[in-house]
Design a protein around this motif. Structure first.
Motif, short mmCIF file in Angstrom:
data_model
loop_
_atom_site.label_atom_id
_atom_site.label_comp_id
_atom_site.label_asym_id
_atom_site.label_seq_id
_atom_site.Cartn_x
_atom_site.Cartn_y
_atom_site.Cartn_z
N UNK A 29 52.06 39.65 43.61
CA UNK A 29 52.12 41.11 43.48
C UNK A 29 51.24 41.80 44.52
N UNK A 30 50.63 41.03 45.40
CA UNK A 30 49.88 41.61 46.51
C UNK A 30 48.39 41.73 46.29
N UNK A 31 47.88 41.19 45.18
CA UNK A 31 46.46 41.34 44.88
C UNK A 31 45.68 40.11 45.32
N UNK A 32 44.61 40.36 46.07
CA UNK A 32 43.64 39.31 46.38
C UNK A 32 42.62 39.39 45.26
N UNK A 33 42.39 38.28 44.59
CA UNK A 33 41.57 38.32 43.38
C UNK A 33 40.52 37.23 43.37
N UNK A 34 39.56 37.44 42.49
CA UNK A 34 38.52 36.46 42.23
C UNK A 34 38.33 36.42 40.71
N UNK A 35 38.43 35.26 40.12
CA UNK A 35 38.33 35.17 38.65
C UNK A 35 36.94 35.56 38.18
N UNK A 36 36.91 36.39 37.14
CA UNK A 36 35.66 36.78 36.49
C UNK A 36 35.46 35.93 35.25
N UNK A 37 36.46 35.95 34.36
CA UNK A 37 36.34 35.18 33.11
C UNK A 37 37.68 35.08 32.41
N UNK A 83 40.09 39.43 36.45
CA UNK A 83 39.97 39.08 37.86
C UNK A 83 39.48 40.30 38.63
N UNK A 84 38.53 40.12 39.49
CA UNK A 84 38.10 41.19 40.39
C UNK A 84 39.17 41.34 41.46
N UNK A 85 39.65 42.57 41.66
CA UNK A 85 40.65 42.84 42.70
C UNK A 85 39.89 43.19 43.98
N UNK A 86 40.08 42.39 45.00
CA UNK A 86 39.31 42.53 46.23
C UNK A 86 39.95 43.47 47.24
N UNK A 87 41.23 43.75 47.09
CA UNK A 87 41.93 44.54 48.11
C UNK A 87 42.55 45.83 47.57
N UNK A 88 42.00 46.40 46.50
CA UNK A 88 42.57 47.65 45.97
C UNK A 88 42.23 48.83 46.86
N UNK A 89 41.06 48.86 47.43
CA UNK A 89 40.62 49.99 48.25
C UNK A 89 39.85 50.99 47.39
N UNK A 90 39.18 51.92 48.04
CA UNK A 90 38.39 52.89 47.30
C UNK A 90 37.00 52.38 47.02
N UNK A 91 36.21 53.21 46.35
CA UNK A 91 34.81 52.90 46.10
C UNK A 91 34.57 52.21 44.77
N UNK A 92 35.51 52.33 43.84
CA UNK A 92 35.31 51.80 42.50
C UNK A 92 35.72 50.33 42.42
#
Length: 143
Positions: A48-56, A97-106
């Motif tokens: 779906x286009x999301x670069x992610x990193x697993x949180x928990x 999952x932390x989304x690494x490529x959403x953009x923006x400050x949040x």
């Protein structure tokens, strides 16, 4: 004669558009459930286009009654074809999952809820007090 052909073509175009629109908004209840094992979850988000990193990933219980933000969340998921009402009171796996490529400050998180590896909810959530909750599947279809 030429006006008749144009009128027929216009009617056929309108009919085709109506059929196309009706097919797009069919309820998703007929679709088979999507089953994701631990290895497929990341791929589901990557596709779906999301670069992610697993949180928990942890077990949580769906509330018996939906109130406040959980009611809003369930309504958003319902529009995306997920019926959380069917899982009230049940224990489910919540993967963040932390989304690494959403953009923006949040900071933005992808959340998957699974019941026996069956995907029952998928959302992108902005992690701030007045942040957004977006259904993941609808975001994918719009792009």
């Amino acid at each position: 004669m030429k006006k008749k052909i144009i009128a027929i073509a216009a009617v056929l175009g309108i009919a085709a558009a109506a059929i196309f629109i009706c097919r797009r908004i069919e309820p998703k209840q007929d679709e088979p459930p999507l089953v994701l094992n631990e290895y497929q979850r990341e791929a589901y988000l990557n596709i779906r286009g999301w670069e992610i990193e697993e949180i928990s990933c942890q077990t949580v219980r769906i509330p018996e009654e939906f109130e406040g933000i959980y009611r809003e969340y369930a309504d958003i998921q319902s529009k995306d074809g997920f019926k959380l009402e069917n899982y009230k009171g049940k224990e489910v796996l919540r993967c963040l999952y932390r989304v690494l490529n959403y953009g923006g400050d949040s900071e933005v998180t992808a959340e998957l809820l699974l019941y026996n590896d069956e995907l029952i909810s998928a959302a992108i959530i902005e992690n701030k007090q007045d942040g957004f909750i977006k259904p993941l599947n609808s975001l994918f279809k719009d792009s």
